[in-house]
Design a protein around this motif. Sequence first.
Motif, PDB file in Angstrom:
ATOM      1  N   THR A 342       0.820  -1.209   0.000  1.00 21.61           N
ATOM      2  CA  THR A 342       0.000   0.000   0.000  1.00 21.61           C
ATOM      3  C   THR A 342       0.859   1.267   0.000  1.00 21.61           C
ATOM      4  O   THR A 342       0.321   2.374   0.094  1.00 21.61           O
ATOM      5  CB  THR A 342      -0.936   0.042   1.228  1.00 21.61           C
ATOM      6  OG1 THR A 342      -0.134   0.186   2.402  1.00 21.61           O
ATOM      7  CG2 THR A 342      -1.782  -1.214   1.327  1.00 21.61           C
ATOM      8  N   SER A 464      -1.148   7.621  -8.215  1.00 21.90           N
ATOM      9  CA  SER A 464      -1.392   6.175  -8.294  1.00 21.90           C
ATOM     10  C   SER A 464      -0.588   5.537  -9.412  1.00 21.90           C
ATOM     11  O   SER A 464      -0.084   4.415  -9.279  1.00 21.90           O
ATOM     12  CB  SER A 464      -2.887   5.897  -8.494  1.00 21.90           C
ATOM     13  OG  SER A 464      -3.612   6.197  -7.324  1.00 21.90           O
ATOM     14  N   ALA A 590      -5.668   2.101   1.025  1.00 23.26           N
ATOM     15  CA  ALA A 590      -5.928   2.619  -0.324  1.00 23.26           C
ATOM     16  C   ALA A 590      -4.697   3.156  -1.028  1.00 23.26           C
ATOM     17  O   ALA A 590      -4.753   3.455  -2.222  1.00 23.26           O
ATOM     18  CB  ALA A 590      -6.986   3.721  -0.255  1.00 23.26           C
ATOM     19  N   MET A 595      -6.244   1.600  -3.951  1.00 24.57           N
ATOM     20  CA  MET A 595      -7.593   2.164  -4.019  1.00 24.57           C
ATOM     21  C   MET A 595      -8.370   1.551  -5.172  1.00 24.57           C
ATOM     22  O   MET A 595      -9.598   1.389  -5.112  1.00 24.57           O
ATOM     23  CB  MET A 595      -7.487   3.687  -4.209  1.00 24.57           C
ATOM     24  CG  MET A 595      -8.800   4.405  -4.374  1.00 24.57           C
ATOM     25  SD  MET A 595      -9.673   4.541  -2.810  1.00 24.57           S
ATOM     26  CE  MET A 595     -11.086   5.525  -3.326  1.00 24.57           C
ATOM     27  N   TRP A 596      -7.665   1.167  -6.235  1.00 21.63           N
ATOM     28  CA  TRP A 596      -8.309   0.712  -7.465  1.00 21.63           C
ATOM     29  C   TRP A 596      -8.233  -0.802  -7.632  1.00 21.63           C
ATOM     30  O   TRP A 596      -8.506  -1.320  -8.708  1.00 21.63           O
ATOM     31  CB  TRP A 596      -7.655   1.409  -8.661  1.00 21.63           C
ATOM     32  CG  TRP A 596      -7.354   2.835  -8.354  1.00 21.63           C
ATOM     33  CD1 TRP A 596      -6.126   3.389  -8.138  1.00 21.63           C
ATOM     34  CD2 TRP A 596      -8.302   3.894  -8.167  1.00 21.63           C
ATOM     35  NE1 TRP A 596      -6.243   4.714  -7.835  1.00 21.63           N
ATOM     36  CE2 TRP A 596      -7.568   5.070  -7.850  1.00 21.63           C
ATOM     37  CE3 TRP A 596      -9.705   3.958  -8.251  1.00 21.63           C
ATOM     38  CZ2 TRP A 596      -8.184   6.290  -7.618  1.00 21.63           C
ATOM     39  CZ3 TRP A 596     -10.314   5.180  -8.006  1.00 21.63           C
ATOM     40  CH2 TRP A 596      -9.564   6.329  -7.696  1.00 21.63           C
ATOM     41  N   ASN A 606      -8.853  -2.075   5.527  1.00 19.76           N
ATOM     42  CA  ASN A 606      -9.692  -1.015   6.106  1.00 19.76           C
ATOM     43  C   ASN A 606     -10.526  -1.537   7.272  1.00 19.76           C
ATOM     44  O   ASN A 606     -10.808  -0.797   8.228  1.00 19.76           O
ATOM     45  CB  ASN A 606     -10.575  -0.367   5.042  1.00 19.76           C
ATOM     46  CG  ASN A 606     -11.627  -1.310   4.480  1.00 19.76           C
ATOM     47  OD1 ASN A 606     -11.394  -2.509   4.352  1.00 19.76           O
ATOM     48  ND2 ASN A 606     -12.781  -0.764   4.135  1.00 19.76           N
ATOM     49  N   TYR A 627      -9.129   9.308   0.110  1.00 16.62           N
ATOM     50  CA  TYR A 627      -9.004   7.849   0.084  1.00 16.62           C
ATOM     51  C   TYR A 627      -9.385   7.266   1.441  1.00 16.62           C
ATOM     52  O   TYR A 627     -10.101   6.267   1.537  1.00 16.62           O
ATOM     53  CB  TYR A 627      -7.562   7.434  -0.242  1.00 16.62           C
ATOM     54  CG  TYR A 627      -7.142   7.638  -1.679  1.00 16.62           C
ATOM     55  CD1 TYR A 627      -7.962   8.288  -2.600  1.00 16.62           C
ATOM     56  CD2 TYR A 627      -5.905   7.194  -2.127  1.00 16.62           C
ATOM     57  CE1 TYR A 627      -7.557   8.483  -3.912  1.00 16.62           C
ATOM     58  CE2 TYR A 627      -5.490   7.374  -3.437  1.00 16.62           C
ATOM     59  CZ  TYR A 627      -6.319   8.021  -4.326  1.00 16.62           C
ATOM     60  OH  TYR A 627      -5.920   8.201  -5.622  1.00 16.62           O
ATOM     61  N   THR A 630     -13.137   7.248   1.925  1.00 16.01           N
ATOM     62  CA  THR A 630     -13.809   6.137   1.248  1.00 16.01           C
ATOM     63  C   THR A 630     -13.620   4.831   2.000  1.00 16.01           C
ATOM     64  O   THR A 630     -14.571   4.074   2.214  1.00 16.01           O
ATOM     65  CB  THR A 630     -13.266   5.993  -0.189  1.00 16.01           C
ATOM     66  OG1 THR A 630     -13.554   7.189  -0.920  1.00 16.01           O
ATOM     67  CG2 THR A 630     -13.881   4.798  -0.898  1.00 16.01           C
ATOM     68  N   MET A 631     -12.391   4.565   2.425  1.00 14.75           N
ATOM     69  CA  MET A 631     -12.101   3.294   3.079  1.00 14.75           C
ATOM     70  C   MET A 631     -12.785   3.183   4.439  1.00 14.75           C
ATOM     71  O   MET A 631     -13.276   2.113   4.808  1.00 14.75           O
ATOM     72  CB  MET A 631     -10.587   3.114   3.234  1.00 14.75           C
ATOM     73  CG  MET A 631      -9.823   3.133   1.916  1.00 14.75           C
ATOM     74  SD  MET A 631     -10.427   1.933   0.692  1.00 14.75           S
ATOM     75  CE  MET A 631      -9.612   0.459   1.256  1.00 14.75           C
TER      76      MET A 631
END
Length: 661
Positions: A342, A464, A590, A595-596, A606, A627, A630-631
């Motif tokens: 990560t 990224s 992420a 993340m993707w 997470n 990020y 979102t997580m």
Amino acid sequence: MYMHPNPAVFAPLLLASLAFFAWSLYRKLSLVTLGRPGYTFRGVGEGLREMLLYAFVQKRVLHKFFGLNHLVIFWACMVLAFVNVEFVVSGVFPAARLSALPDALYVPIRFLSDVMSALTLVAIAIALVRRTFFPPYPEARSFESYLILVLIAVHMIAFFGVSAAEIARGEERAAAFMPIASFFGEFLADLTPKHIEATFNFYWWLHAAALLSFITVLIPFTKHLHVFTAIANCFLHPEARPNTQLPEVFEAGRAFGVGQVDRFTVKDLFDPFACTKCGRCQQVCPANITGKPLNPRQVVNDIKVNLLANGPLLKRGGVPTLPLIGDGGPGSVSEESIWACTSCGACMEACPVFIEHLPKIVGMRRHLVEMEARFPEELLNLFENMEQRSNPWGIAPGERTKWASLLDVKPFAKGETEYLLYVGCAGSFDSRSKQVTVNLATILDAAGISWGILGKDEKCCGDSLRRLGNEYVFDRMARENVALFRGRGVTKVIAQCPHCFTTLKNDYRQYGIELEVIHHAELIRQLLAEGRLKLDRRVSDLGKIILHDSCYLGRHNDVYEAPREVVATVTGTAPTEFDRARDESFCCGAGGGRMWMEEQTGTRINLNRVSEALSKNPDTICVACPYCMTMFEDGLKDKQAGQTRVRDIAEVVAEGMRPVS
């Protein structure tokens, strides 16, 4: 009369051992020169300061309680090295002894030797118990580790045996200041001179055998080599934090990334020889902790194994026989391990000797992406979207300003606007992060900041892409962004995403532009402190707030206090801390392009972090990264913890700007 074995026996053994030692070290360490350039030395003065602080004072080692035990062993070895020099020299030239020194020097040396030897034996006993019953990782119970500890103990025991025999013969004038050796000497006092001499000879040769074993076996062929290389690594570690990557030169016929061991840099190849196998990196690695195959310690060890296997062939111009990227066997790193990272930097932060794991992993990712087009399937859409529309979702650039439809947002004007608000892809397109952008814009206006945006001309920063190893597309995107910034006269940038923040601040320097980049948490703290941002009320309706440190804001850029001070100012109470906070913060999962990507192995990173948050019973989790937002929100849904909210720093401040009803 002093009792000494025949120098004619010891001297040839010593010379042969030293010659073998030198040959062994040269054979190994010369392989480091196979590495590519890419190292910037901080200078002798700074290097010495770092070496003293981290190698001799062992600042990072002492971050863990057991590090104190290692410090005792280390400094005992440093003190006793002086005595060992005397042992070696007097073994060849019997008259060359410390006893020739005046009492003012001799007595303190013998006292320190006695005390430090005793402390070392205690520390070794503790280390043996820990390694047996509480090892840092299961593989730490190795024959090599036990052999090192036992030989150190034998060394100390032999020292006491020699000293006790000398005291028993009345030939040690510092005996009154050597309590441990004198204690053992009392047991020998009633022996005949012949038996005392035999005892002396036995322990003298035991001491010699232990010392020669270190010279010929332990140091050249085990992790104990770090006695020298770890000190050198602290002295030589680069000036800049490892929060960016080396750029590639894209020319026809060149190889990209690291597909074989000689494609690493010199620093990358020296790192494995400095590794102490302490396991601290794997203990903090979010991928390792959650059951992924990535083990930072093992990656570093595999690079060393691969170098030792392939290095001699490569030096002769041959072809390597052991693949660097393979099935994960000894000397090969599995692709699943490479993609599990990560890029949180926890491994590098924890390493006592400044080993840089992340650049090595990114280098291997580059090879897989750019040379073999081998990468997880879900990244194909990401790469295509980045190339075609400069954002991860592939949304039309014209949609970048939709978040501002109800606001009077002005474009950045050269020579007129002070700050560029670099909104970023998440802040422009992600529905949740767009709310953060609106709140940030409101804060900037309320504080009277001169700011503007690039609108549809803004492109992704490429974070990224670079961390995933797609350096070619990142390079193109970075050059386009730098040209755009220069053309528009951008010198000051506000970023709400730590990934944008670190890329614009650190990575873009490689492209010749020095931007003054500030994260929105830092700017808001500054505005509150200067009184430029006024709050209408103290926020209390968010309840108990716990603050999460973003890896790219914290570990990669040392921004820890700003978000805490903002929360404390707005709420009147310092935020609750995670058990793993600040430089020990646990990743949301992420970063590094994860993340993707989906997590196919082990538990979700997470969820590990969300569980840690929920153990503190918070009402609100405060973040400073889209990020992380979102997580955490995904993790709370999975944990069915809908009563807990996630808020960005800007949203917490915006709450304080709402008039009291």
